[in-house]
Write a protein that holds these residues in place. Sequence first.
Motif, PDB file in Angstrom:
ATOM      1  N   ASN A 191       0.838  -1.196   0.000  1.00 31.52           N
ATOM      2  CA  ASN A 191       0.000   0.000   0.000  1.00 31.52           C
ATOM      3  C   ASN A 191       0.876   1.251   0.000  1.00 31.52           C
ATOM      4  O   ASN A 191       2.103   1.171  -0.106  1.00 31.52           O
ATOM      5  N   GLU A 192       0.257   2.414   0.135  1.00 32.17           N
ATOM      6  CA  GLU A 192       1.004   3.675   0.055  1.00 32.17           C
ATOM      7  C   GLU A 192       1.981   3.857   1.208  1.00 32.17           C
ATOM      8  O   GLU A 192       2.902   4.669   1.130  1.00 32.17           O
ATOM      9  N   LYS A 193       1.803   3.090   2.292  1.00 33.95           N
ATOM     10  CA  LYS A 193       2.734   3.154   3.425  1.00 33.95           C
ATOM     11  C   LYS A 193       3.762   2.027   3.380  1.00 33.95           C
ATOM     12  O   LYS A 193       4.491   1.810   4.337  1.00 33.95           O
ATOM     13  N   ALA A 194       3.797   1.317   2.259  1.00 29.94           N
ATOM     14  CA  ALA A 194       4.739   0.201   2.050  1.00 29.94           C
ATOM     15  C   ALA A 194       4.462  -0.967   2.988  1.00 29.94           C
ATOM     16  O   ALA A 194       5.385  -1.697   3.363  1.00 29.94           O
ATOM     17  N   TYR A 195       3.200  -1.155   3.356  1.00 27.92           N
ATOM     18  CA  TYR A 195       2.783  -2.345   4.092  1.00 27.92           C
ATOM     19  C   TYR A 195       2.205  -3.362   3.112  1.00 27.92           C
ATOM     20  O   TYR A 195       1.545  -2.991   2.131  1.00 27.92           O
ATOM     21  N   ILE A 196       2.433  -4.639   3.410  1.00 27.60           N
ATOM     22  CA  ILE A 196       1.928  -5.707   2.553  1.00 27.60           C
ATOM     23  C   ILE A 196       0.409  -5.809   2.698  1.00 27.60           C
ATOM     24  O   ILE A 196      -0.132  -5.759   3.806  1.00 27.60           O
ATOM     25  N   VAL A 197      -0.284  -5.960   1.553  1.00 26.57           N
ATOM     26  CA  VAL A 197      -1.739  -6.086   1.511  1.00 26.57           C
ATOM     27  C   VAL A 197      -2.107  -7.451   0.922  1.00 26.57           C
ATOM     28  O   VAL A 197      -1.601  -7.802  -0.143  1.00 26.57           O
ATOM     29  N   PRO A 198      -2.979  -8.264   1.586  1.00 26.91           N
ATOM     30  CA  PRO A 198      -3.658  -7.962   2.844  1.00 26.91           C
ATOM     31  C   PRO A 198      -2.756  -8.063   4.075  1.00 26.91           C
ATOM     32  O   PRO A 198      -3.052  -7.494   5.106  1.00 26.91           O
ATOM     33  N   GLY A 199      -1.670  -8.816   3.977  1.00 21.14           N
ATOM     34  CA  GLY A 199      -0.668  -8.831   5.032  1.00 21.14           C
ATOM     35  C   GLY A 199      -1.178  -9.288   6.380  1.00 21.14           C
ATOM     36  O   GLY A 199      -2.181  -9.996   6.488  1.00 21.14           O
ATOM     37  N   LEU A 200      -0.458  -8.844   7.423  1.00 26.02           N
ATOM     38  CA  LEU A 200      -0.869  -9.153   8.789  1.00 26.02           C
ATOM     39  C   LEU A 200      -0.500  -8.017   9.741  1.00 26.02           C
ATOM     40  O   LEU A 200      -0.518  -8.179  10.954  1.00 26.02           O
ATOM     41  N   GLY A 201      -0.183  -6.860   9.166  1.00 29.42           N
ATOM     42  CA  GLY A 201       0.204  -5.724   9.994  1.00 29.42           C
ATOM     43  C   GLY A 201       1.701  -5.730  10.266  1.00 29.42           C
ATOM     44  O   GLY A 201       2.479  -6.347   9.541  1.00 29.42           O
ATOM     45  N   ASP A 202       2.117  -5.012  11.311  1.00 34.28           N
ATOM     46  CA  ASP A 202       3.516  -4.953  11.713  1.00 34.28           C
ATOM     47  C   ASP A 202       3.841  -6.180  12.555  1.00 34.28           C
ATOM     48  O   ASP A 202       3.362  -6.313  13.684  1.00 34.28           O
ATOM     49  N   ALA A 203       4.655  -7.084  12.004  1.00 29.98           N
ATOM     50  CA  ALA A 203       4.931  -8.349  12.694  1.00 29.98           C
ATOM     51  C   ALA A 203       5.629  -8.120  14.028  1.00 29.98           C
ATOM     52  O   ALA A 203       5.336  -8.797  15.020  1.00 29.98           O
TER      53      ALA A 203
END
Length: 211
Positions: A191-203
């Motif tokens: 996403n625009e914040k460089a987080y993986i989508v759908p991901g799992l958040g900040d591991a």
Amino acid sequence: MRLHVADHPLVAHKLTVLRDIGTPSPTFRLLVDELVTLLAYEATRHIRTEPIEIVTPVAPTTGIKLANPHPIVVPILRAGLGMLDGMTRVLPTAEVGFLGMQRDEQTLEAITYANRLPDDLSGRQCFLLDPMLATGGTLVAAIDYLLQRGARDVTAVCLLAAPEGLAVVEEFVGDRADVKIVVAAVDERLNEKAYIVPGLGDAGDRLYGIV
């Protein structure tokens, strides 16, 4: 670079629970440990061995043992530390190094703040542990760190990867070394914040809380 996605129903099940925002930290930590143990079997499929002569209660036979020098497992702090027990459960004789890296949230570049590694990694099989392969910056920096010390056989074990990060690692590695990426899944995008989508958040936050 070679990519291996672990296609197993138990992997998919555990990953689904990890993704759930309602999964508490103690359960998250336990599932990461279990999931990494499953990924470790795939990551070590081509680990180097050598023959050894033994005697069973019935007869002599030839078996195999891990070859020298023993492999080294390198968790990338802090989140990679939550993967260490799962990996060393499969590789109890491996040496363990540590690499402290964090992503600058403004530049998205990896910053190295600590390391505990041998100066010479020539001939060693190295296993990097980092839960999320997002932009690829941290993993590229870690791989480069190992290559500078003579490593030429590196396997990265990640829970999730984004296509953008995989492309960055592949472009960086080229034909410089034998690098393999083992993941539970490749997700859709960043996403625009460089987080993986759908991901799992900040591991790291989900493993240890926000500090």
